[in-house]
Design a protein around this motif. Structure first.
Motif, PDB file in Angstrom:
ATOM      1  N   LEU A 102       0.833  -1.206   0.000  1.00 21.45           N
ATOM      2  CA  LEU A 102       0.000   0.000   0.000  1.00 21.45           C
ATOM      3  C   LEU A 102       0.867   1.256   0.000  1.00 21.45           C
ATOM      4  O   LEU A 102       0.460   2.306  -0.498  1.00 21.45           O
ATOM      5  CB  LEU A 102      -0.941   0.009   1.210  1.00 21.45           C
ATOM      6  CG  LEU A 102      -2.202  -0.842   1.101  1.00 21.45           C
ATOM      7  CD1 LEU A 102      -2.946  -0.860   2.428  1.00 21.45           C
ATOM      8  CD2 LEU A 102      -3.116  -0.305  -0.001  1.00 21.45           C
ATOM      9  N   HIS A 103       2.066   1.127   0.568  1.00 21.12           N
ATOM     10  CA  HIS A 103       3.025   2.248   0.577  1.00 21.12           C
ATOM     11  C   HIS A 103       3.974   2.182  -0.626  1.00 21.12           C
ATOM     12  O   HIS A 103       5.005   2.854  -0.627  1.00 21.12           O
ATOM     13  CB  HIS A 103       3.828   2.230   1.879  1.00 21.12           C
ATOM     14  CG  HIS A 103       3.066   2.727   3.071  1.00 21.12           C
ATOM     15  ND1 HIS A 103       2.830   4.061   3.305  1.00 21.12           N
ATOM     16  CD2 HIS A 103       2.472   2.059   4.096  1.00 21.12           C
ATOM     17  CE1 HIS A 103       2.136   4.206   4.410  1.00 21.12           C
ATOM     18  NE2 HIS A 103       1.908   3.008   4.923  1.00 21.12           N
ATOM     19  N   LYS A 104       3.618   1.396  -1.619  1.00 16.46           N
ATOM     20  CA  LYS A 104       4.393   1.291  -2.864  1.00 16.46           C
ATOM     21  C   LYS A 104       5.794   0.720  -2.630  1.00 16.46           C
ATOM     22  O   LYS A 104       6.749   1.119  -3.291  1.00 16.46           O
ATOM     23  CB  LYS A 104       4.496   2.647  -3.563  1.00 16.46           C
ATOM     24  CG  LYS A 104       3.175   3.369  -3.743  1.00 16.46           C
ATOM     25  CD  LYS A 104       2.195   2.552  -4.574  1.00 16.46           C
ATOM     26  CE  LYS A 104       0.881   3.309  -4.772  1.00 16.46           C
ATOM     27  NZ  LYS A 104      -0.146   2.480  -5.475  1.00 16.46           N
ATOM     28  N   VAL A 105       5.913  -0.200  -1.687  1.00 18.89           N
ATOM     29  CA  VAL A 105       7.186  -0.875  -1.436  1.00 18.89           C
ATOM     30  C   VAL A 105       7.117  -2.266  -2.057  1.00 18.89           C
ATOM     31  O   VAL A 105       6.181  -3.027  -1.771  1.00 18.89           O
ATOM     32  CB  VAL A 105       7.477  -0.993   0.074  1.00 18.89           C
ATOM     33  CG1 VAL A 105       8.774  -1.761   0.315  1.00 18.89           C
ATOM     34  CG2 VAL A 105       7.559   0.394   0.708  1.00 18.89           C
ATOM     35  N   GLU A 106       8.075  -2.595  -2.896  1.00 23.00           N
ATOM     36  CA  GLU A 106       8.092  -3.914  -3.519  1.00 23.00           C
ATOM     37  C   GLU A 106       8.576  -4.943  -2.502  1.00 23.00           C
ATOM     38  O   GLU A 106       9.590  -4.730  -1.818  1.00 23.00           O
ATOM     39  CB  GLU A 106       9.001  -3.925  -4.747  1.00 23.00           C
ATOM     40  CG  GLU A 106       8.847  -5.177  -5.601  1.00 23.00           C
ATOM     41  CD  GLU A 106       9.615  -5.123  -6.901  1.00 23.00           C
ATOM     42  OE1 GLU A 106       9.558  -6.116  -7.656  1.00 23.00           O
ATOM     43  OE2 GLU A 106      10.286  -4.103  -7.159  1.00 23.00           O
ATOM     44  N   THR A 107       7.864  -6.043  -2.399  1.00 26.52           N
ATOM     45  CA  THR A 107       8.156  -7.027  -1.346  1.00 26.52           C
ATOM     46  C   THR A 107       8.181  -8.443  -1.904  1.00 26.52           C
ATOM     47  O   THR A 107       7.677  -8.721  -2.996  1.00 26.52           O
ATOM     48  CB  THR A 107       7.083  -6.994  -0.243  1.00 26.52           C
ATOM     49  OG1 THR A 107       5.852  -7.480  -0.784  1.00 26.52           O
ATOM     50  CG2 THR A 107       6.881  -5.604   0.311  1.00 26.52           C
ATOM     51  N   ARG A 108       8.760  -9.321  -1.109  1.00 30.16           N
ATOM     52  CA  ARG A 108       8.619 -10.756  -1.307  1.00 30.16           C
ATOM     53  C   ARG A 108       8.439 -11.380   0.073  1.00 30.16           C
ATOM     54  O   ARG A 108       9.239 -11.124   0.983  1.00 30.16           O
ATOM     55  CB  ARG A 108       9.855 -11.366  -1.991  1.00 30.16           C
ATOM     56  CG  ARG A 108      10.020 -10.970  -3.442  1.00 30.16           C
ATOM     57  CD  ARG A 108       8.914 -11.557  -4.317  1.00 30.16           C
ATOM     58  NE  ARG A 108       9.149 -11.302  -5.731  1.00 30.16           N
ATOM     59  CZ  ARG A 108       8.800 -10.194  -6.381  1.00 30.16           C
ATOM     60  NH1 ARG A 108       8.183  -9.227  -5.722  1.00 30.16           N
ATOM     61  NH2 ARG A 108       9.055 -10.059  -7.666  1.00 30.16           N
ATOM     62  N   LEU A 109       7.383 -12.165   0.221  1.00 31.25           N
ATOM     63  CA  LEU A 109       7.178 -12.914   1.453  1.00 31.25           C
ATOM     64  C   LEU A 109       7.761 -14.308   1.255  1.00 31.25           C
ATOM     65  O   LEU A 109       7.391 -15.015   0.314  1.00 31.25           O
ATOM     66  CB  LEU A 109       5.679 -13.009   1.787  1.00 31.25           C
ATOM     67  CG  LEU A 109       5.295 -13.898   2.987  1.00 31.25           C
ATOM     68  CD1 LEU A 109       5.918 -13.370   4.275  1.00 31.25           C
ATOM     69  CD2 LEU A 109       3.775 -13.980   3.112  1.00 31.25           C
ATOM     70  N   MET A 110       8.687 -14.684   2.122  1.00 30.75           N
ATOM     71  CA  MET A 110       9.319 -15.994   2.038  1.00 30.75           C
ATOM     72  C   MET A 110       9.070 -16.731   3.350  1.00 30.75           C
ATOM     73  O   MET A 110       9.038 -16.115   4.427  1.00 30.75           O
ATOM     74  CB  MET A 110      10.823 -15.854   1.770  1.00 30.75           C
ATOM     75  CG  MET A 110      11.150 -15.005   0.568  1.00 30.75           C
ATOM     76  SD  MET A 110      12.913 -15.000   0.117  1.00 30.75           S
ATOM     77  CE  MET A 110      12.969 -16.465  -0.928  1.00 30.75           C
ATOM     78  N   THR A 111       8.879 -18.024   3.263  1.00 31.74           N
ATOM     79  CA  THR A 111       8.617 -18.797   4.471  1.00 31.74           C
ATOM     80  C   THR A 111       9.450 -20.062   4.483  1.00 31.74           C
ATOM     81  O   THR A 111       9.720 -20.658   3.430  1.00 31.74           O
ATOM     82  CB  THR A 111       7.115 -19.145   4.587  1.00 31.74           C
ATOM     83  OG1 THR A 111       6.907 -19.985   5.729  1.00 31.74           O
ATOM     84  CG2 THR A 111       6.603 -19.869   3.360  1.00 31.74           C
ATOM     85  N   ALA A 112       9.859 -20.450   5.675  1.00 33.81           N
ATOM     86  CA  ALA A 112      10.637 -21.676   5.835  1.00 33.81           C
ATOM     87  C   ALA A 112       9.758 -22.913   5.735  1.00 33.81           C
ATOM     88  O   ALA A 112      10.258 -24.016   5.531  1.00 33.81           O
ATOM     89  CB  ALA A 112      11.367 -21.658   7.178  1.00 33.81           C
ATOM     90  N   ILE A 113       8.455 -22.743   5.900  1.00 35.03           N
ATOM     91  CA  ILE A 113       7.497 -23.838   5.750  1.00 35.03           C
ATOM     92  C   ILE A 113       6.868 -23.702   4.364  1.00 35.03           C
ATOM     93  O   ILE A 113       6.323 -22.654   4.033  1.00 35.03           O
ATOM     94  CB  ILE A 113       6.401 -23.782   6.835  1.00 35.03           C
ATOM     95  CG1 ILE A 113       7.034 -23.887   8.226  1.00 35.03           C
ATOM     96  CG2 ILE A 113       5.378 -24.895   6.630  1.00 35.03           C
ATOM     97  CD1 ILE A 113       6.043 -23.694   9.356  1.00 35.03           C
ATOM     98  N   ARG A 114       6.948 -24.710   3.576  1.00 39.63           N
ATOM     99  CA  ARG A 114       6.502 -24.606   2.187  1.00 39.63           C
ATOM    100  C   ARG A 114       4.993 -24.415   2.108  1.00 39.63           C
ATOM    101  O   ARG A 114       4.216 -25.208   2.644  1.00 39.63           O
ATOM    102  CB  ARG A 114       6.920 -25.840   1.391  1.00 39.63           C
ATOM    103  CG  ARG A 114       8.436 -26.032   1.318  1.00 39.63           C
ATOM    104  CD  ARG A 114       8.809 -27.162   0.389  1.00 39.63           C
ATOM    105  NE  ARG A 114       8.576 -26.798  -1.001  1.00 39.63           N
ATOM    106  CZ  ARG A 114       9.486 -26.215  -1.786  1.00 39.63           C
ATOM    107  NH1 ARG A 114      10.677 -25.909  -1.302  1.00 39.63           N
ATOM    108  NH2 ARG A 114       9.202 -25.932  -3.046  1.00 39.63           N
ATOM    109  N   MET A 115       4.578 -23.342   1.442  1.00 42.18           N
ATOM    110  CA  MET A 115       3.164 -23.051   1.165  1.00 42.18           C
ATOM    111  C   MET A 115       3.127 -22.111  -0.028  1.00 42.18           C
ATOM    112  O   MET A 115       2.861 -20.915   0.106  1.00 42.18           O
ATOM    113  CB  MET A 115       2.467 -22.480   2.401  1.00 42.18           C
ATOM    114  CG  MET A 115       3.185 -21.345   3.108  1.00 42.18           C
ATOM    115  SD  MET A 115       2.295 -20.792   4.584  1.00 42.18           S
ATOM    116  CE  MET A 115       2.716 -22.080   5.735  1.00 42.18           C
ATOM    117  N   GLU A 116       3.450 -22.648  -1.195  1.00 40.82           N
ATOM    118  CA  GLU A 116       3.679 -21.839  -2.387  1.00 40.82           C
ATOM    119  C   GLU A 116       2.488 -20.998  -2.820  1.00 40.82           C
ATOM    120  O   GLU A 116       2.657 -20.017  -3.545  1.00 40.82           O
ATOM    121  CB  GLU A 116       4.122 -22.729  -3.550  1.00 40.82           C
ATOM    122  CG  GLU A 116       5.576 -23.170  -3.474  1.00 40.82           C
ATOM    123  CD  GLU A 116       5.772 -24.435  -2.638  1.00 40.82           C
ATOM    124  OE1 GLU A 116       4.874 -24.747  -1.840  1.00 40.82           O
ATOM    125  OE2 GLU A 116       6.812 -25.090  -2.785  1.00 40.82           O
TER     126      GLU A 116
END
Length: 249
Positions: A102-116
Motif C-alpha cells: 500500500l506504501h508502494k514498497v516492492e516485497t517478497r514474502l518468504m517462508t521456511a514452511i513450504r506453502m507456495e
C-alpha cells in the motif's frame, strides 16, 4: 535540532530487522492491528527509499505463542504448538506485505514452511537476489523447526544473507541491568559485548541467537521502534538503544 537528510544517510547496506508479533498488534491485545502494521510499513518505506537492503523476520506472538500450550497436558503436544506459532508468523507476514505494498514498497514474502500458494519458499540465493533488486524480504515460518525461537531464526538469516547488523525492534529503549519496571535503579547499557550478555544473562536475545551472532561477529542493536523516526535513526547508526558487539571500542 531537526534532522537533515544527510544525518539520516544509512550507515548499513544490508540489515536484518527482527519484529516481534506484538509489533503488529495493540499492546495487551491479541490479533493484528491495521493501524500499527501500516505505521511500521510507513517507517520501513523511508529507509528502503534511502537504499537500505532490508530483510524482516516477523514473529507471531500477537496471534499465538507455542509456549502458551505448554501447560495444556497432552491435548496439544509442544512440537505441534510450535508449528502453530510458526504459522502465525506467516499470517503476520501476509498482513505486513499488503501494508508495505500500500506504501508502494516492492516485497517478497518468504517462508521456511513450504506453502507456495501464499509465499515463496526461503531459498538463500533467491532472497539475496530480491535484496539486491531493492525488494523488502519478509521472512516468516521461523526456521521450520520447533523449539527454535524467531530470535535464533533472525540470527541464522543474518548469517546466511550476510547482513551488516541484526536489529531487534522492541517496545523498550535498550537493554537494562534489570527489569526497569521492577527495579528503579536499573541501568540502561549503551554498549555491550557478547561475552557480557552471556556472563550476566542479560535479556537481549536467546542464547542460541547470541552464540550465532558472536561466532559471525554480527552486531546486534536493540532499540525502541515505537519512538517516531527511530527505525531511520537506527539505520543511520545514531546512538540509540543498546549495541552488542565483540568489543566496547
Amino acid at each position: 535540532m531537526s534532522e537533515t537528510p544527510d544525518s539520516l544517510r544509512p550507515k548499513y547496506k544490508r540489515v536484518i530487522l527482527k519484529m516481534s508479533g506484538e509489533a503488529f498488534g495493540q499492546s495487551g491485545k491479541t490479533g493484528i492491528s491495521i493501524d500499527e502494521t501500516l505505521e511500521i510499513a510507513r517507517q520501513v518505506k523511508l529507509v528502503v527509499d534511502r537504499g537500505v537492503q532490508l530483510a524482516i523476520v516477523v514473529g507471531g506472538g500477537n496471534l499465538l505463542r507455542g509456549a502458551q500450550f505448554s501447560a495444556g497436558g497432552e491435548a496439544i503436544r509442544e512440537a505441534t504448538a510450535h508449528y502453530m506459532g510458526m504459522l502465525a508468523t506467516v499470517m503476520n507476514g501476509l498482513a505486513f506485505q499488503d501494508a508495505l505494498e500500500l506504501h508502494k514498497v516492492e516485497t517478497r514474502l518468504m517462508t521456511a514452511i513450504r506453502m507456495e500458494s501464499v509465499a515463496e519458499p526461503f531459498v538463500r540465493r533467491r532472497a539475496l537476489r530480491h535484496l539486491e533488486k531493492g525488494r523488502v524480504v519478509i521472512l516468516s515460518g521461523g526456521t521450520s523447526n520447533p523449539f527454535v525461537t524467531t530470535d535464533t531464526a533472525a540470527a541464522l538469516r543474518g548469517r546466511e544473507l550476510e547482513a551488516d547488523i541484526l536489529m531487534k525492534a522492541t517496545r523498550v529503549d535498550g537493554v537494562y541491568s534489570a527489569d526497569p519496571e521492577k527495579n528503579p535503579h536499573a541501568v540502561r547499557y549503551e554498549k555491550l559485548t557478547y561475552q557480557q550478555v552471556v556472563r550476566e544473562n542479560l535479556r537481549v536475545m536467546d542464547m542460541s541467537a547470541i552464540d550465532h551472532c558472536m561466532e559471525a561477529k554480527l552486531p546486534i542493536l536493540v532499540f525502541d521502534y515505537k519512538k517516531v523516526g527511530n527505525i531511520e535513526r537506527a539505520m543511520a547508526g545514531h546512538p540509540i538503544g543498546t549495541l552488542v558487539t565483540d568489543s566496547l571500542k
